[in-house]
Design an enzyme around this catalytic site. Structure first.
Site, PDB file in Angstrom:
ATOM      1  N   ASP A  18       0.821  -1.218   0.000  1.00  0.00           N
ATOM      2  CA  ASP A  18       0.000   0.000   0.000  1.00  0.00           C
ATOM      3  C   ASP A  18       0.850   1.261   0.000  1.00  0.00           C
ATOM      4  O   ASP A  18       0.365   2.324   0.390  1.00  0.00           O
ATOM      5  CB  ASP A  18      -0.948   0.006   1.211  1.00  0.00           C
ATOM      6  CG  ASP A  18      -0.209  -0.113   2.530  1.00  0.00           C
ATOM      7  OD1 ASP A  18       1.026  -0.271   2.522  1.00  0.00           O
ATOM      8  OD2 ASP A  18      -0.876  -0.052   3.572  1.00  0.00           O
TER       9      ASP A  18
ATOM     10  N   LYS B 174       4.518   1.046  15.953  1.00  0.00           N
ATOM     11  CA  LYS B 174       3.441   1.865  16.534  1.00  0.00           C
ATOM     12  C   LYS B 174       3.797   2.331  17.958  1.00  0.00           C
ATOM     13  O   LYS B 174       3.124   1.980  18.933  1.00  0.00           O
ATOM     14  CB  LYS B 174       2.106   1.090  16.529  1.00  0.00           C
ATOM     15  CG  LYS B 174       1.743   0.406  15.200  1.00  0.00           C
ATOM     16  CD  LYS B 174       1.173   1.363  14.195  1.00  0.00           C
ATOM     17  CE  LYS B 174       0.656   0.764  12.918  1.00  0.00           C
ATOM     18  NZ  LYS B 174       1.283  -0.276  12.181  1.00  0.00           N
TER      19      LYS B 174
ATOM     20  N   ASP C 185       1.753   6.198   2.334  1.00  0.00           N
ATOM     21  CA  ASP C 185       1.022   4.969   2.677  1.00  0.00           C
ATOM     22  C   ASP C 185      -0.450   5.315   2.498  1.00  0.00           C
ATOM     23  O   ASP C 185      -0.984   6.133   3.238  1.00  0.00           O
ATOM     24  CB  ASP C 185       1.336   4.611   4.134  1.00  0.00           C
ATOM     25  CG  ASP C 185       0.401   3.567   4.715  1.00  0.00           C
ATOM     26  OD1 ASP C 185      -0.646   3.277   4.120  1.00  0.00           O
ATOM     27  OD2 ASP C 185       0.717   3.033   5.783  1.00  0.00           O
TER      28      ASP C 185
HETATM   29  N1  GDD Z   1       0.002 -11.631   2.730  1.00  0.00           N
HETATM   30  C1  GDD Z   1      -0.263 -10.910   3.817  1.00  0.00           C
HETATM   31  N2  GDD Z   1      -0.701 -11.573   4.944  1.00  0.00           N
HETATM   32  N3  GDD Z   1      -0.105  -9.563   3.804  1.00  0.00           N
HETATM   33  C2  GDD Z   1      -0.382  -8.872   4.942  1.00  0.00           C
HETATM   34  C3  GDD Z   1      -0.831  -9.489   6.114  1.00  0.00           C
HETATM   35  C4  GDD Z   1      -1.002 -10.926   6.107  1.00  0.00           C
HETATM   36  O1  GDD Z   1      -1.384 -11.539   7.085  1.00  0.00           O
HETATM   37  N4  GDD Z   1      -1.026  -8.527   7.055  1.00  0.00           N
HETATM   38  C5  GDD Z   1      -0.702  -7.351   6.475  1.00  0.00           C
HETATM   39  N5  GDD Z   1      -0.323  -7.561   5.181  1.00  0.00           N
HETATM   40  C6  GDD Z   1       0.103  -6.544   4.213  1.00  0.00           C
HETATM   41  C7  GDD Z   1      -0.910  -5.434   4.027  1.00  0.00           C
HETATM   42  O2  GDD Z   1      -1.778  -5.736   2.936  1.00  0.00           O
HETATM   43  C8  GDD Z   1      -0.005  -4.244   3.709  1.00  0.00           C
HETATM   44  O3  GDD Z   1       0.293  -4.176   2.318  1.00  0.00           O
HETATM   45  C9  GDD Z   1       1.285  -4.553   4.448  1.00  0.00           C
HETATM   46  O4  GDD Z   1       1.256  -5.954   4.749  1.00  0.00           O
HETATM   47  C10 GDD Z   1       1.437  -3.751   5.746  1.00  0.00           C
HETATM   48  O5  GDD Z   1       0.257  -3.900   6.520  1.00  0.00           O
HETATM   49  P1  GDD Z   1      -0.577  -2.627   7.022  1.00  0.00           P
HETATM   50  O6  GDD Z   1      -1.755  -3.161   7.758  1.00  0.00           O
HETATM   51  O7  GDD Z   1      -0.796  -1.677   5.915  1.00  0.00           O
HETATM   52  O8  GDD Z   1       0.432  -2.043   8.096  1.00  0.00           O
HETATM   53  P2  GDD Z   1       0.598  -0.540   8.584  1.00  0.00           P
HETATM   54  O9  GDD Z   1       0.401   0.413   7.491  1.00  0.00           O
HETATM   55  O10 GDD Z   1      -0.182  -0.358   9.836  1.00  0.00           O
HETATM   56  O11 GDD Z   1       2.174  -0.537   9.012  1.00  0.00           O
HETATM   57  C11 GDD Z   1       3.158  -1.056   8.149  1.00  0.00           C
HETATM   58  O12 GDD Z   1       3.515  -0.097   7.157  1.00  0.00           O
HETATM   59  C12 GDD Z   1       4.119   1.115   7.657  1.00  0.00           C
HETATM   60  C13 GDD Z   1       4.471   1.979   6.486  1.00  0.00           C
HETATM   61  O13 GDD Z   1       3.323   2.331   5.820  1.00  0.00           O
HETATM   62  C14 GDD Z   1       4.390  -1.430   8.977  1.00  0.00           C
HETATM   63  O14 GDD Z   1       5.295  -2.113   8.131  1.00  0.00           O
HETATM   64  C15 GDD Z   1       5.049  -0.179   9.589  1.00  0.00           C
HETATM   65  O15 GDD Z   1       6.242  -0.557  10.264  1.00  0.00           O
HETATM   66  C16 GDD Z   1       5.385   0.801   8.479  1.00  0.00           C
HETATM   67  O16 GDD Z   1       5.941   1.994   9.039  1.00  0.00           O
HETATM   68 MG    MG Z   2      -0.243   0.323   5.559  1.00  0.00          MG
END
Ligand code: GDD
Ligand code: MG
Length: 360
Positions: free
Chosen positions: A106, A157, A217
């Site tokens: 994303d 987080k 993001d």
């Molecule tokens: N295949 C798969 N399986 N993908 C997953 C799963 C899972 O169980 N869980 C999450 N993802 C994918 C989501 O679709 C997304 O593309 C990515 O992993 C990160 O998950 P998010 O839910 O978007 O996390 P976030 O935005 O709260 O935090 C993450 O991104 C930040 C940057 O935007 C973390 O990586 C943070 O450390 C980072 O700063």
């Molecule tokens: Mg995200």
């Protein structure tokens, strides 16, 4: 080089846009998000992409096919239950043999992946994490480094009391295959909460690659709209329009001579724009949209086949596929899922969220 893209999240924060559209397929300037990512990876000589999926997998495969249209080969892997960000990588281990990339599915970024991989190799790292500065690190993974850029701490987080830097995990990693041995198989494992802290605590060489390139993001509707404002306003090196005044119009559109279009604007194919309509950029109109006489669309993104009656006003809003906004309605600061009907004269004001199929 191979890249794993994590696209298995539920995307709940981006609802109602993602209630029945995968986040990875949400259109950005009328092109599905993942297509932009594929083109970016191709520019950096990535040949193989493994999509780690769980939720709403079908539409992604239907659109991307074998990847040959984008110069890459795609492998689709679907988790029967969500494995978490590290578990999803472990789950595709059999496709990985040498140093590989991992991308959160994303993130829209201009990140120089080639330079990042070079740094990873020079440093002899097991993992290199792209960093970007943000105003509110509490929504992300905070990363502390030493003066040489070695990662000393990874805190997912954090509370404000734990914030020591504005640099966060930008969601792109270069990983050595040895990292796979540190992830337990057949389990839900988080790379942010478990694997990275484990590598850092065991003194493994984990490095940061700070980047000042464009980064977003698109996790919420507000960020989705901001991404469009940024791209239309020229803030990305790769995806911006030629100039902030540009109006890019697709094929077979009918635009009435009295319609006024102020860029930046992107209009898809087969649109019909009626007399006296005002489009005030930044604005995106998806393919097959109809905009009736005297309507105004400003600072908004319309997906495909959206139909606006006469004297409709849409401002600061995102309107998904097949919505119908009847005459004299107003949609402002709102987000409409697919197939929403807004009745004649209705007013949806700041903060409205309409789930797919609703009539309001
Ligand atoms: N295949 C798969 N399986 N993908 C997953 C799963 C899972 O169980 N869980 C999450 N993802 C994918 C989501 O679709 C997304 O593309 C990515 O992993 C990160 O998950 P998010 O839910 O978007 O996390 P976030 O935005 O709260 O935090 C993450 O991104 C930040 C940057 O935007 C973390 O990586 C943070 O450390 C980072 O700063
Ligand atoms: Mg995200």
């Amino acid at each position: 080089m191979k890249a794993v893209i994590l696209v298995g999240g539920q995307a709940t924060r981006l609802r109602p846009l993602t209630t029945n559209t995968p986040k990875a397929m949400a259109p950005i300037l009328n092109t599905p998000f993942l297509e932009h990512v594929f083109r970016h990876l191709h520019r950096h000589r990535v040949s193989d992409i493994i999509l780690a999926q769980h939720h709403l997998a079908g539409p992604i495969e239907d659109y991307l096919g074998d990847g040959s249209r984008f110069g890459v080969r795609v492998t689709y892997v679907i988790e029967d239950s969500p494995r978490g960000t590290a578990g999803a990588i472990k789950n595709v281990e059999k496709y990985l043999d040498e140093t590989f990339l991992v991308l959160n599915g994303d993130i829209f970024t201009d990140l120089d992946i080639t330079a990042m991989v070079d740094l990873h190799r020079q440093r002899g790292a097991v993992a290199t994490i792209a960093l970007t500065p943000v105003e509110d690190p509490t929504a992300y993974g905070l990363i502390e480094t030493d003066v040489r850029g070695r990662v000393m701490r990874f805190l997912e987080k954090p509370d404000w009391s734990q914030v020591t830097t504005n640099m966060i995990n930008a969601g792109t990693y270069v990983l050595a295959p040895e990292v796979l041995a540190r992830i337990l198989p057949e389990q839900k494992v988080s790379i942010e909460r478990e694997t990275f802290p484990l590598l850092v605590d065991s003194d493994e060489p984990v490095y940061a690659y700070p980047s000042s390139g464009y980064w977003m993001d698109m996790g919420t509707p507000e960020k989705y709209l901001q991404l469009h404002r940024d791209l239309l306003g020229g803030r990305s090196t790769w995806h911006s329009l030629a100039s902030p005044e540009e109006v890019r119009t697709g094929e077979r559109c009918t635009i009435h001579p009295t319609a006024q279009i102020k860029g930046p604007a992107v209009i898809g194919d087969d649109c019909s724009i009626g007399p006296g309509v005002k489009l005030v950029g930044p604005v995106v109109v998806g393919g097959g949209c109809t905009i009736g006489e005297g309507s105004v669309v400003e600072d908004s993104v319309l997906w495909w086949q959206v139909s606006l009656g006469e004297r409709v006003v849409v401002k600061n809003s995102a309107v998904a596929n097949d919505c119908r906004l009847d005459s004299d309605s107003l949609v402002e600061g709102s987000v409409l899922g697919n197939n929403v009907t807004v009745a004649a004269g209705s007013r949806l004001e700041t903060g409205s969220r309409c789930e797919p199929g609703a009539t309001v």
